[in-house]
Enzyme design. Structure first.
Site, PDB file in Angstrom:
ATOM      1  N   GLU A 125       0.653  -1.067  -0.148  1.00  0.00           N
ATOM      2  CA  GLU A 125       0.035  -0.045   0.046  1.00  0.00           C
ATOM      3  C   GLU A 125       0.694   1.164  -0.054  1.00  0.00           C
ATOM      4  O   GLU A 125       1.746   1.421   0.861  1.00  0.00           O
ATOM      5  CB  GLU A 125      -0.998   0.025   1.273  1.00  0.00           C
ATOM      6  CG  GLU A 125      -1.799  -0.965   1.320  1.00  0.00           C
ATOM      7  CD  GLU A 125      -2.742  -1.002   2.578  1.00  0.00           C
ATOM      8  OE1 GLU A 125      -3.375  -0.241   2.927  1.00  0.00           O
ATOM      9  OE2 GLU A 125      -2.544  -2.064   3.540  1.00  0.00           O
ATOM     10  N   ARG A 150       5.467 -13.666   9.479  1.00  0.00           N
ATOM     11  CA  ARG A 150       6.028 -12.264   9.116  1.00  0.00           C
ATOM     12  C   ARG A 150       7.417 -12.016  10.021  1.00  0.00           C
ATOM     13  O   ARG A 150       7.805 -12.766  10.961  1.00  0.00           O
ATOM     14  CB  ARG A 150       5.084 -11.129   9.610  1.00  0.00           C
ATOM     15  CG  ARG A 150       4.917 -10.869  11.037  1.00  0.00           C
ATOM     16  CD  ARG A 150       3.632 -10.015  11.160  1.00  0.00           C
ATOM     17  NE  ARG A 150       4.233  -8.788  10.680  1.00  0.00           N
ATOM     18  CZ  ARG A 150       3.153  -7.678  10.492  1.00  0.00           C
ATOM     19  NH1 ARG A 150       1.880  -7.595  10.585  1.00  0.00           N
ATOM     20  NH2 ARG A 150       3.656  -6.481  10.072  1.00  0.00           N
ATOM     21  N   LYS A 157       3.409   2.899  11.121  1.00  0.00           N
ATOM     22  CA  LYS A 157       3.530   4.289  10.526  1.00  0.00           C
ATOM     23  C   LYS A 157       3.167   5.387  11.430  1.00  0.00           C
ATOM     24  O   LYS A 157       3.838   6.280  11.589  1.00  0.00           O
ATOM     25  CB  LYS A 157       2.834   4.339   9.192  1.00  0.00           C
ATOM     26  CG  LYS A 157       3.299   3.101   8.183  1.00  0.00           C
ATOM     27  CD  LYS A 157       2.436   3.454   6.883  1.00  0.00           C
ATOM     28  CE  LYS A 157       2.527   2.271   5.940  1.00  0.00           C
ATOM     29  NZ  LYS A 157       1.983   1.002   6.429  1.00  0.00           N
TER      30      LYS A 157
END
Length: 834
Positions: free
Chosen positions: A266, A473, A483
């Site tokens: 994204e 992950r 973020k």
């Protein structure tokens, strides 16, 4: 002596019956007999079997053995606690006798009710480690502890067994992996030699070169990742089932049976270290199988997307060494997605009762009209949405009528004001995978629940259905990846910017000087499995350190200079000394440096108080200088009367010219010489030493929030460091080489993408290609300051000679300002982590 009796001992009927009962749960005859020997544990085992109907459970022999171990170890805990441990054995949480023993001890100290998370942690529930991870632990231990050969095998195995992170590793796997690491590092183990005297001049056995063994193991490990384990078990193209066989045929016709993958970020922020694993997996898997990998921007939320994110994502992918087959955008398919949206129409996230939308059963014609009204701007954001009509009775929340479209009035970077509605990730992702004929949709395990809706939607609209496969992950302890949290650190001044070298965004790691190859080497060493990789900062730094050890040239450097005057050399004395840039890699070349009357050493390499275990410089003591012709002896020192700080040393060169025997030093230290004609020393304006940003491994647990865990002393700036004059030629060569490589890669990318254009950012309508300038940064100038650390030029540095022509003699120019970043220390700091 009478002969031994061979008669079979008589077993009491009660014992025989008990053995048969124990065999009914899967124990062998011998293990059942062993379990029956102790009346106490046998009674516990019998109680477990009868109370829980274990004879009817169909246990395998391993589970049966764990139940028997529970009977032996669980005599001191209550029935409810034993039942809890048994349940953990039956549902597969406890997989070894060691874990069962730990569970019983835990419940002795902490009876029910218990803290399940703490129980799982203390008993190794969910523990998983790949062969690659275990191998990395073994090789790291061998290097960091300077292990010298096979004589240390037992000690290394014992040490690793006692490492908390490896508490639950299989002892046999650990032993076998350590032996493999020893073979790779020291060569095959030689058979023991018969006792006796070795011939006087017998040649010594040569150990394998550490550089070669390291690079070979990394290369072999990377290849094995795609052929073995999780990735090795993936389906072949075309083996994913379709709702109609012709969809499979059309897919194979379009791809030629090749592997097609995609990296779908994204564009709402900068990539972080976790994304490097996704890049490695998707691009690497496709390349390994001769396939193709897209870079696809998932640009369905114009409110959060910025041009700089598009550009940075492409830049980081190419910086890591990968070239997308094609660069695409989800917005490329907005028209197709809109057409398919009418095929598809809730619930909640809490797992409670689902209530259908009041409009769920409305006629299709009305839904079509309302969707058209959304598209034409009749509704404001939040006033209406389009849902997929799934299955509210399904146990998976991802089937509870997910949102397909919502109203957003923000202009899109590529489609402008055309759309007032935008598709969601759940609607877009699987369909665009289908449009692009992705054979392997590889993602992390948080999307496991989404797989059912992914497949449902493809089948509902009758398009080709890719197969989604999920892997664990990558997380780095002692860091934050969110973020929103990084933005808070930036805006509130805790860090310099998104590329602050204390962060673990890829742009920050690049600025710090971490080579892209070191990141790929690190990720490949972790392996790929369904288990998450939760890695300590120190382990990441150690991986970078090992990579740099084999690749970075070495320069003499002093961080905090102390002047040394060699009294028995004339004022104009100069000796040019040629030295290798790497002791094990002659291809890196050599550098020539001056040796003069005035040199500078590291201030920490001198002290007034001598001691038997101190081998560097002190009054009256002799020390060697790396690559210099002779050692020096300190005869006098000068100090500041006000502070007592040592300001200068007077030393004697031990060249034997005075008739005295040359003293042999017990240690060698680094130095740089004062020699203006050759530009020595190179004076560094700022050396930035970045320590870990957070004080703990889990900053999110800090109170009141993660910012309370920030170490206010995580940035240290040293002024006045000195480097040997060979720095200039090295810097020029590194910068020129990187510039040339970047230009060649851009040229190839343009040739492979005829519709692409250099210099157009990824926010423009055509297919972009990162420019050669984007692939060129001052951080490509890397070196090891001998005995100090690994360093790279920071982007704030001004070095004019780098930008000048190839025939220009390197050297300092007016206006130059040299700023270095410490990449990693030479070894893990005992206090602050590098």
């Amino acid at each position: 002596m009478p002969p031994k009796s061979t008669a079979t001992p008589t077993i009491p009927p009660e014992t025989a019956a008990q053995i048969e009962l124990f065999k009914s749960i899967g124990l062998t005859q011998s293990k059942a007999a062993e379990a029956a020997k102790s009346a106490k544990s046998a009674a516990v085992l019998r109680g477990l079997i009868e109370a829980h109907g274990l004879a009817r459970k169909g246990l395998d022999d391993k589970q049966a053995g764990l139940v028997a171990a529970l009977a032996v170890q669980g005599g001191k805990i209550g029935d409810e606690e034993r039942a809890y441990v048994l349940g953990a054995v039956l549902d597969g949480r406890l997989k070894s006798v060691d874990q069962v023993n730990a569970a019983t001890k835990y419940l002795e100290a902490c009876p029910l009710p218990l803290d399940e998370k703490d129980f799982d942690k203390q008993c190794g529930v969910g523990f998983s480690i790949t062969a690659e991870e275990l191998y990395a632990w073994a090789t790291d231990h061998i290097k960091s502890n300077a292990i010298t050969g096979w004589a240390n095998l037992g000690a290394v195995i014992g040490s690793l067994k006692n490492t908390p992170e490896l508490r639950w590793a299989s002892p046999l796997e650990l032993k076998n992996t350590v032996e493999r690491a020893f073979v790779d590092t020291f060569g095959a183990k030689e058979p023991a030699k018969p006792k006796g005297k070795e011939p006087k001049n017998a040649p010594k056995a040569k150990t394998s070169d550490s550089t070669a063994s390291t690079s070979t193991s990394v290369s072999t490990s990377a290849k094995a990742i795609f052929d073995e384990g999780f990735l090795g078990k993936l389906h072949k193209p075309g083996e994913n089932l379709q709702v109609r066989p012709e969809l499979r045929d059309a897919h194979l016709a379009a791809t030629g049976g090749l592997v097609y993958t995609r990296f779908p970020p994204e564009p709402n922020g900068f990539l972080h270290i976790g994304h490097s694993k996704a890049i490695f997996v998707n691009f690497g898997y496709a390349a390994h199988h001769g396939g193709r990998c897209y870079l696809r921007y998932d640009d369905t939320n114009p409110e959060a997307e910025e041009a700089r994110y598009f550009e940075s994502i492409l830049e980081m992918v190419r910086w890591l060494g990968y070239e997308p087959w094609k660069i695409t955008y989800s917005s490329d398919y907005f028209d197709q997605l809109y057409e398919l949206a009418i095929h598809a129409h809730r619930g909640g996230d809490d797992g409670g009762a689902r209530t259908a939308c009041e409009h769920r059963a409305r006629p299709v014609s009305e839904s079509l009209q309302e969707f058209e009204n959304m598209k034409n701007g009749k509704y404001k954001p939040g006033e209406t949405i389009l849902r997929m009509k799934q299955d509210l009775e399904d146990g998976n929340p991802q089937m509870w009528d997910l949102i397909a479209y919502r109203v957003l009035l923000t202009p899109h970077h590529r489609t402008g004001d055309k759309w007032k509605i935008y598709p969601t990730y759940d609607f877009t992702h699987c369909l665009v995978d289908s449009f692009e004929n992705i054979s392997h949709s590889l993602c992390t395990t948080e999307f496991i629940a989404s797989r059912v809706s992914y497949e449902w939607l493809c089948d509902a609209v009758e398009v080709y259905k890719p197969r989604q496969s999920e892997y664990g992950r990558l997380n780095i302890q002692g860091s934050v990846m969110s973020k929103r949290k990084i933005l808070a650190l930036v805006t509130e001044g805790y860090v310099l910017d998104w590329d602050d070298p204390r962060l673990y965004t890829l742009i920050a790691l690049r600025r710090r000087g971490v080579p892209p190859g070191a990141i790929i080497s690190f990720v490949s060493s972790l392996g790929v499995s369904t288990a998450p990789s939760n890695i300590q900062l120190a382990r990441f730094d150690q991986s970078v350190r090992q990579y740099l050890e084999n690749t970075a040239p070495r320069l003499l450097m002093v961080l905090r200079p102390l002047k040394v005057t060699i009294e028995n050399l004339p004022e104009d004395f100069v000796l040019m000394v040629e030295k290798p840039l790497h002791p094990k890699d002659p291809e890196l070349g050599t550098t020539t440096i001056p040796f003069t009357r005035t040199v500078y050493i590291e201030a920490d390499d001198f002290r007034l108080q001598d001691s038997p275990d101190y081998f560097r410089l002190a009054p009256g003591k002799t020390v060697g200088l790396f690559q210099a012709p002779y050692p020096i002896t300190c005869t006098l020192y000068k100090s500041d009367p006000a502070t007592g700080a040592i300001t200068e040393l007077i030393c004697k060169l031990e060249d034997g010219k005075d008739g005295e025997a040359v003293k042999k030093p017990k240690a060698f230290i680094q130095w740089v010489a004062e020699h203006q004609p050759s530009g020595s020393p190179v004076r560094v304006d700022e050396t930035r030493i970045f320590h870990r940003l957070f004080k703990s491994d889990n900053p999110l647990s800090a109170v009141p929030d993660f910012k309370a865990d920030v170490d206010p002393n995580s940035l240290e700036v040293v002024k006045g460091a000195m480097i040997e004059s060979g720095f200039w030629a090295l810097a020029k060569r590194a910068y020129t080489g990187t510039k040339k490589e970047g230009a060649e890669r851009t040229k190839r990318a343009l040739a492979e993408n005829p519709g692409a254009s250099e210099g157009e950012g990824a926010h423009h309508g055509d297919t972009p290609v990162a420019t050669s300038e984007q692939l060129l940064g001052k951080e490509c100038v890397r070196f090891q300051g001998l005995r100090v650390a690994y360093f790279a030029l920071d982007k704030d540095a001004r070095v004019a000679c780098l930008e000048e022509g190839d025939d220009v003699v390197p050297g300092r120019r007016y206006g130059d300002y040299i700023v270095l970043n410490r990449i990693v220390s030479l070894k893990e700091d005992s206090g602050k982590a590098a």
